[in-house]
Design a protein around this motif. Structure first.
Motif, PDB file in Angstrom:
ATOM      1  N   PHE A   1      44.128  31.021  46.557  1.00  0.00           N
ATOM      2  CA  PHE A   1      45.311  31.858  46.415  1.00  0.00           C
ATOM      3  C   PHE A   1      45.590  32.603  47.731  1.00  0.00           C
ATOM      4  CE2 PHE A   1      48.473  32.435  43.550  1.00  0.00           C
ATOM      5  CZ  PHE A   1      48.601  33.652  42.896  1.00  0.00           C
TER       6      PHE A   1
ATOM      7  N   GLN B   1      44.929  31.434  50.702  1.00  0.00           N
ATOM      8  CA  GLN B   1      45.526  30.464  51.612  1.00  0.00           C
ATOM      9  C   GLN B   1      46.991  30.212  51.307  1.00  0.00           C
ATOM     10  OE1 GLN B   1      43.055  26.910  52.892  1.00  0.00           O
ATOM     11  NE2 GLN B   1      41.750  27.710  51.266  1.00  0.00           N
ATOM     12  N   ALA B   2      47.360  30.313  50.027  1.00  0.00           N
ATOM     13  CA  ALA B   2      48.757  30.098  49.656  1.00  0.00           C
ATOM     14  C   ALA B   2      49.621  31.299  50.014  1.00  0.00           C
ATOM     15  CB  ALA B   2      48.850  29.807  48.164  1.00  0.00           C
ATOM     16  N   GLY B   3      48.992  32.438  50.334  1.00  0.00           N
ATOM     17  CA  GLY B   3      49.777  33.596  50.773  1.00  0.00           C
ATOM     18  C   GLY B   3      49.656  34.831  49.915  1.00  0.00           C
ATOM     19  N   SER B   4      48.610  34.921  49.088  1.00  0.00           N
ATOM     20  CA  SER B   4      48.497  36.113  48.247  1.00  0.00           C
ATOM     21  C   SER B   4      48.262  37.355  49.093  1.00  0.00           C
ATOM     22  CB  SER B   4      47.353  35.970  47.237  1.00  0.00           C
ATOM     23  OG  SER B   4      46.122  36.337  47.834  1.00  0.00           O
ATOM     24  N   VAL B   5      48.453  38.492  48.476  1.00  0.00           N
ATOM     25  CA  VAL B   5      48.374  39.767  49.188  1.00  0.00           C
ATOM     26  C   VAL B   5      46.957  40.046  49.667  1.00  0.00           C
ATOM     27  CG1 VAL B   5      47.933  41.157  47.124  1.00  0.00           C
ATOM     28  CG2 VAL B   5      49.165  42.158  49.042  1.00  0.00           C
TER      29      VAL B   5
ATOM     30  N   PRO C   1      46.047  39.249  54.087  1.00  0.00           N
ATOM     31  CA  PRO C   1      46.259  40.180  55.207  1.00  0.00           C
ATOM     32  C   PRO C   1      45.457  41.466  55.079  1.00  0.00           C
ATOM     33  CG  PRO C   1      48.349  39.494  54.217  1.00  0.00           C
ATOM     34  CD  PRO C   1      47.272  39.006  53.326  1.00  0.00           C
TER      35      PRO C   1
ATOM     36  N   ASP D   1      49.411  38.443  40.047  1.00  0.00           N
ATOM     37  CA  ASP D   1      50.516  37.907  40.824  1.00  0.00           C
ATOM     38  C   ASP D   1      50.108  37.891  42.280  1.00  0.00           C
ATOM     39  OD1 ASP D   1      54.124  38.499  40.565  1.00  0.00           O
ATOM     40  OD2 ASP D   1      52.975  37.025  41.704  1.00  0.00           O
ATOM     41  N   SER D   2      50.727  37.010  43.035  1.00  0.00           N
ATOM     42  CA  SER D   2      50.431  36.909  44.460  1.00  0.00           C
ATOM     43  C   SER D   2      50.766  38.197  45.203  1.00  0.00           C
ATOM     44  CB  SER D   2      51.208  35.743  45.072  1.00  0.00           C
ATOM     45  OG  SER D   2      52.561  35.790  44.640  1.00  0.00           O
ATOM     46  N   THR D   3      51.688  38.983  44.668  1.00  0.00           N
ATOM     47  CA  THR D   3      52.086  40.233  45.323  1.00  0.00           C
ATOM     48  C   THR D   3      51.099  41.350  45.055  1.00  0.00           C
ATOM     49  OG1 THR D   3      53.338  40.830  43.347  1.00  0.00           O
ATOM     50  CG2 THR D   3      54.539  39.693  45.100  1.00  0.00           C
TER      51      THR D   3
ATOM     52  N   ARG E   1      55.426  28.464  50.100  1.00  0.00           N
ATOM     53  CA  ARG E   1      54.027  28.013  50.155  1.00  0.00           C
ATOM     54  C   ARG E   1      53.651  27.564  48.748  1.00  0.00           C
ATOM     55  NH1 ARG E   1      55.158  28.779  54.563  1.00  0.00           N
ATOM     56  NH2 ARG E   1      54.261  30.137  56.154  1.00  0.00           N
ATOM     57  N   PHE E   2      53.034  26.401  48.657  1.00  0.00           N
ATOM     58  CA  PHE E   2      52.518  25.958  47.372  1.00  0.00           C
ATOM     59  C   PHE E   2      51.073  26.419  47.231  1.00  0.00           C
ATOM     60  CE2 PHE E   2      55.907  23.403  45.807  1.00  0.00           C
ATOM     61  CZ  PHE E   2      56.555  22.870  46.907  1.00  0.00           C
ATOM     62  N   ASP E   3      50.769  27.132  46.173  1.00  0.00           N
ATOM     63  CA  ASP E   3      49.356  27.351  45.846  1.00  0.00           C
ATOM     64  C   ASP E   3      48.780  26.020  45.377  1.00  0.00           C
ATOM     65  OD1 ASP E   3      47.436  28.125  43.159  1.00  0.00           O
ATOM     66  OD2 ASP E   3      46.929  29.037  45.080  1.00  0.00           O
TER      67      ASP E   3
ATOM     68  N   MET F   1      55.092  30.252  46.035  1.00  0.00           N
ATOM     69  CA  MET F   1      55.623  31.573  46.378  1.00  0.00           C
ATOM     70  C   MET F   1      56.242  31.465  47.764  1.00  0.00           C
ATOM     71  SD  MET F   1      51.840  33.146  46.890  1.00  0.00           S
ATOM     72  CE  MET F   1      51.136  31.862  45.880  1.00  0.00           C
TER      73      MET F   1
ATOM     74  N   VAL G   1      56.448  33.238  51.517  1.00  0.00           N
ATOM     75  CA  VAL G   1      55.631  34.105  52.358  1.00  0.00           C
ATOM     76  C   VAL G   1      56.324  34.285  53.708  1.00  0.00           C
ATOM     77  CG1 VAL G   1      53.383  34.398  53.460  1.00  0.00           C
ATOM     78  CG2 VAL G   1      53.529  33.247  51.253  1.00  0.00           C
TER      79      VAL G   1
ATOM     80  N   GLU H   1      53.196  39.127  56.420  1.00  0.00           N
ATOM     81  CA  GLU H   1      52.299  39.677  55.423  1.00  0.00           C
ATOM     82  C   GLU H   1      52.980  39.905  54.088  1.00  0.00           C
ATOM     83  OE1 GLU H   1      50.092  43.085  56.593  1.00  0.00           O
ATOM     84  OE2 GLU H   1      49.224  42.136  58.375  1.00  0.00           O
TER      85      GLU H   1
ATOM     86  N   THR I   1      54.887  38.725  50.650  1.00  0.00           N
ATOM     87  CA  THR I   1      54.893  37.561  49.784  1.00  0.00           C
ATOM     88  C   THR I   1      55.737  37.841  48.554  1.00  0.00           C
ATOM     89  OG1 THR I   1      53.489  36.061  48.504  1.00  0.00           O
ATOM     90  CG2 THR I   1      52.740  38.319  48.694  1.00  0.00           C
ATOM     91  N   SER I   2      56.329  36.804  48.010  1.00  0.00           N
ATOM     92  CA  SER I   2      57.069  36.949  46.756  1.00  0.00           C
ATOM     93  C   SER I   2      56.107  36.826  45.585  1.00  0.00           C
ATOM     94  CB  SER I   2      58.139  35.858  46.640  1.00  0.00           C
ATOM     95  OG  SER I   2      57.528  34.619  46.317  1.00  0.00           O
TER      96      SER I   2
ATOM     97  N   PHE J   1      54.563  34.900  42.485  1.00  0.00           N
ATOM     98  CA  PHE J   1      54.423  33.456  42.325  1.00  0.00           C
ATOM     99  C   PHE J   1      55.343  32.965  41.212  1.00  0.00           C
ATOM    100  CE2 PHE J   1      52.270  32.967  38.354  1.00  0.00           C
ATOM    101  CZ  PHE J   1      51.265  33.902  38.244  1.00  0.00           C
TER     102      PHE J   1
END
Lengths: 465, 442
Positions: free
Chosen positions: A259, A261-265, A268, A385-387, B148-150, B185, B187, B190, B192-193, B195
């Protein structure tokens, strides 16, 4: 005990390069009553063999439910896994290096010769619970009693020389009661009992649960008199079961490396302060504070020995959960978080036993410290959630006024941004309680342990105007 | 759906297993017995961690057995279909039945007509699966560079299933279909939306995945959802529920009001309300496993009947409950010809643009992240991937916005249903606008 045709195959054929070969059997027994009707009386066994092979960074996976009984089918599975890896490698051509070699080792945990429980014992026990509820609380609109026992047994052989044989049993009793409110509308409340262990070790005597069932009924009656919370940002005390789901949903998922790697919070924020300095959070492998965790993992399904993974230390985000591939990518050690639920599932990065660590405060003092707010308990479920935004459905609670519990509450939903909420934590109870019936859904369902002390924080409450 | 009287590939092995089960059950003293034998093959091409990472093949047998003795039920399910395993399994089921309570509602399907059915592609085209998935990844890089695809997967599954029982029922079907699912999501640095997920079933591989309107809409909207806003306070407003969210509302409605558990437990507020108005008159809801655009529909129900379309609500009137054989017998209500949730809602009377254009204040809801509804239909949840609508305009995407409502009141407060519908291969649904919902922010 699960049969072992895999070792014979390996003796004859060896490993086809990097490979994980796994025989697995899940036995799920269920007995469920709804208002005295036995609506489920079942014994579900899912067993089979799988192979996962890696070529140049491409995985080929195959599985067959007949392979444990049929040597030809077992060979076909390995051949299909190799064929799939070769096909995919031919397309994507990543040319990734092999994983670093690991030391060969054997692991064995939980395997027992204990005889399988008779279905009659499950029916008698749960039926006795149902009969008690019917006799003791005749005003209930409805009652559901469900006994669910899941044994997951795995035999793992990897080309690294890892051999694992593990069995994780779990026995859960789910009791849900429905009562009318003053308008005659149904109000429900449920509780789970049990946890790690076989039925015979976890549940001895139905009468041992009578006091808890009485308490559940009284709590339900209070909820029937309850009011809805006011919507908006509030000061709340989350009971330990809610803190556990906060640890799992609000933090845990955002720091699973896939998650990330996919861009989760989570990504960073590594190395940054994400919580109050009194907050620490760990994903335990199998033992916490000298006691066995609800879902003990000693070796994961890639053959990585399982160790504890600190995630937040004194408010700072310090780690992610990995599989071999993400560990290699990030330059972190793999920590045994790659788990598969069924024989036909591939290992995914999963939590094990995720927990906010106990603090120094007492729950009574925490409630007394709130001028106006809420005490929430009994989560129904939750989602991440990713956010970093999370949501929990909460089934009961109390309003707090001038440091005292006042009106009981109806169900509501609470949410927030995980790290924002954790930064508002000012008090943490000194007692750790595990919630033992959790299942996590992420492509595959899998048992998880969630734990925590009670915590005091500020978050968003969904209510009614 | 094709009705084929002879699909030889389905028959011999599964017939043999089912025959053995019923023989063993009779010999073990069962009054009645039923079994379901399934042989399935699955293929999956999976994208994760920035690459197409895995190709999977899975073969699975699944055998489910139910026996009755003196109206007492025992069930066993497993993967092992060998004669010895069947003998042991039947014995376990009979033992479980002996320990069970007698239930007059228990039984098995009566014989009406036997048949064989087949639908969809039986074999996967792996090369075309790879082209579709890699093509989508490439299309996203070009058209939606922030995405970005998880994970993302193209699947093919083909299952042969035979239901047989001691009344002489023998129903078999083969179902093959492709499926695309994904969690993704947007991105930007830093930020991100939230998912978002998509799940689409289909039988033909002739179009690029990005050309599917459901996928294009979801991916396009995700890119707009990085910058979100919160709301202050709370208000009563409208929900415009998109097709992707409507399925879960309908599922919750059936579960709380019209399904077997709610009626058996006595908690359904719709008990005794057949023939009464439960929604506005522009709502007609049916379950339709035979819809040619819904490849996940099954010809045979799990309890051994040939399925057929089933209207639950017609012009707002509750026409039928959703009950399998046992639930119908238990409650004294009529059995449904299907109880799988292949939702189809008839098109409404309003253009989607007008449905939105007339909204003074509300939320365009793509997903509700919420808990289980209460028995009386109360729901609470967080609006995800959703947009504020003000004075007829779709505005900013929102975060930390909670929705509180009651499912029954939502149906009674329907303001309009769109003429346009979306089909994802599992449901065919319009956009639905309802009012009187509590919408709360910070």
């Amino acid at each position: 005990m699960l049969s072992d045709p895999v070792s014979e195959y390996i003796r004859d054929q060896g490993f086809p390069g990097y490979a994980e070969l796994r025989a697995q059997r899940n036995v799920a027994r269920q007995v469920s009553w709804v208002k005295g009707s036995l609506i489920a009386n079942s014994d579900l066994t899912s067993q089979g063999f799988s192979a996962r092979v890696r070529r140049g960074g491409a995985y080929g996976f195959a599985s067959d439910s007949t392979a444990l009984m049929d040597r030809q089918a077992l060979r076909r599975v390995v051949t299909a896994a190799v064929d799939n890896a070769v096909f995919l490698d031919g397309k994507i051509r990543l040319g990734l290096p092999e994983f670093a070699a690991v030391e060969a080792a054997s692991f064995r945990d939980g395997v027992t010769e204990e005889p399988a429980v008779d279905q009659k014992d499950l029916i008698d026990f749960s039926g006795a619970i149902d009969a008690y509820l019917k006799d003791r609380f005749p005003d209930l609109i409805s009652r559901t009693v469900s006994l669910q026992c899941l044994n997951m047994e795995k035999r793992l052989y990897t080309s690294d020389g890892i051999v694992g044989h593990t069995l994780v049993p779990r026995s859960i009793l789910y009791v849900a009661l429905t009562s009318p409110d003053k308008e005659g509308k149904p109000v429900d409340l449920y509780r789970t009992f049990g946890g790690y262990g076989t039925f015979g070790r976890v549940f001895a005597d139905p009468e041992a649960l009578h006091d808890d069932l009485q308490a559940l009924y009284e709590k339900l009656r209070r909820k029937c008199e309850g009011v809805y919370a006011k919507p908006g940002i509030q000061t709340v005390i989350l009971a330990s079961d809610l803190a556990g789901i906060l640890a799992h949903e609000a933090v845990g998922h955002t720091v699973e490396a896939d998650f990330v790697q996919a861009g989760s919070v989570g990504g960073p924020n590594l190395g940054r302060e994400v919580a109050s300095p009194i907050v620490s959070l760990i994903d335990f492998a199998h033992t916490a504070y000298g006691k066995r965790c609800p879902v003990p993992v000693i070796v994961d399904d890639e053959g990585t020995p399982a160790i504890d993974q600190p995630l937040i230390e004194n408010g700072v985000l310090t780690g992610f959960m990995h599989n071999k591939e993400s560990a290699a990518k990030y330059g972190h050690p793999a920590n045994g978080n790659a788990r598969a639920y069924d024989f036909s599932d591939e290992p995914l990065i999963r939590m094990r036993n995720t927990c906010i660590l106990p603090g120094k405060d007492k729950l009574a003092d925490m409630i007394a410290s709130v001028d106006e707010g809420y005490f929430f308990a009994d989560p129904v479920n939750g989602q991440a959630d990713s956010t970093g935004e999370f949501m929990f459905a909460v089934n009961s609670g109390f309003a707090i006024k001038d440091g005292k519990l006042t009106q009981p509450l109806r169900e509501t939903t609470i949410s927030g941004i995980a790290f924002d909420v954790l930064r508002t934590v000012t008090m943490i109870d000194d007692t750790l309680t595990w919630s033992c019936s959790g299942m996590c859904g992420k492509k595959q369902m899998i048992p998880v342990g969630m734990g925590g002390p009670a915590i005091k924080c500020r978050l968003n409450v969904g209510g009614r105007t | 759906m094709d009705l084929q009287n002879d699909v030889p590939e389905i028959g011999p092995r599964l017939e043999s297993i089912a025959g053995l089960v019923l023989d063993e059950a009779r010999a073990a003293g069962a009054d009645e017995a039923e079994c379901s034998v399934v042989r399935s093959v699955q293929s999956e091409l999976y994208y994760e961690s920035g690459k197409i990472s895995m190709l999977r093949t899975g073969w699975r047998d699944q055998l489910s057995i139910k026996v009755l003795r003196d109206k007492r039920k025992g069930s066993v399910s497993g993967n092992d279909c060998s004669p010895e395993a069947i003998r042991v399994a039947v014995g376990q089921a009979v033992s479980a039945a002996a320990a069970a309570e007698r239930d007059e509602a228990e039984g098995i399907a009566e014989r009406i007509r036997n048949g064989r059915f087949a639908r969809g592609p039986a074999e996967p085209d792996r090369d075309r699966m790879y082209e579709q998935l890699s093509g989508l990844i490439e299309d996203c890089r070009q058209d939606w560079p922030l995405l970005r695809f998880d994970n993302a997967g193209v699947h093919h599954a083909c299952s042969d299933r035979l239901y047989a029982n001691s009344n002489g029922v023998s129903l078999a079907e083969r179902n093959g279909a492709y499926r695309f699912d994904s969690l993704f999501m947007a991105v930007d640095g830093e930020r991100t939306s939230s998912f978002q997920s998509i799940d689409l079933s289909y039988t033909r591989q002739d179009q690029a995945l990005a050309a599917d309107p459901n996928i294009a809409r979801a991916l396009g909207e995700a890119s707009r959802q990085i910058e979100t806003r919160t709301l202050d306070g709370s208000f009563i407003g409208d929900l415009i529920i998109t097709p992707s969210a409507l399925a879960s509302f309908l599922w919750a409605t059936i579960s709380c009001f019209a399904g077997g558990h709610a009626l058996i437990s006595g908690t359904s507020p719709w008990k005794g309300l057949l023939g009464t108005q439960v929604a506005t008159d522009d709502l007609t809801l049916r379950l339709d496993p035979r819809d040619p655009e819904l490849p996940t529909g099954r010809a045979v129900t799990a309890d051994g009947y040939v399925s057929a379309p089933h209207t639950v609500i017609r012009d707002g009137v509750l026409e039928a409950f959703v009950l399998d054989r046992y639930s119908a017998a238990k409650t004294g209500e009529k059995r449904s010809p299907t109880w799988a949730l292949d939702f189809v809602v008839e098109p409404g009377r309003v253009a989607l643009d007008d449905l939105i254009g007339d909204t003074r204040c509300g939320i365009l809801l793509n997903r509700l992240s919420g808990g289980k509804p209460s028995p009386n239909g109360d729901i609470n949840g967080v609006a995800k991937n959703s947009f504020l609508v003000e004075n007829g305009q779709i505005g900013d995407p929102v975060r930390e916005v909670m929705i509180s409502a009651n499912l029954a009141k939502m149906l009674q407060n329907i303001i309009g249903i769109s003429r346009e519908r979306a089909c994802d291969g599992q449901t065919r649904l319009p956009w639905l606008r309802t009012g009187g919902v509590t919408i709360s922010g910070k």
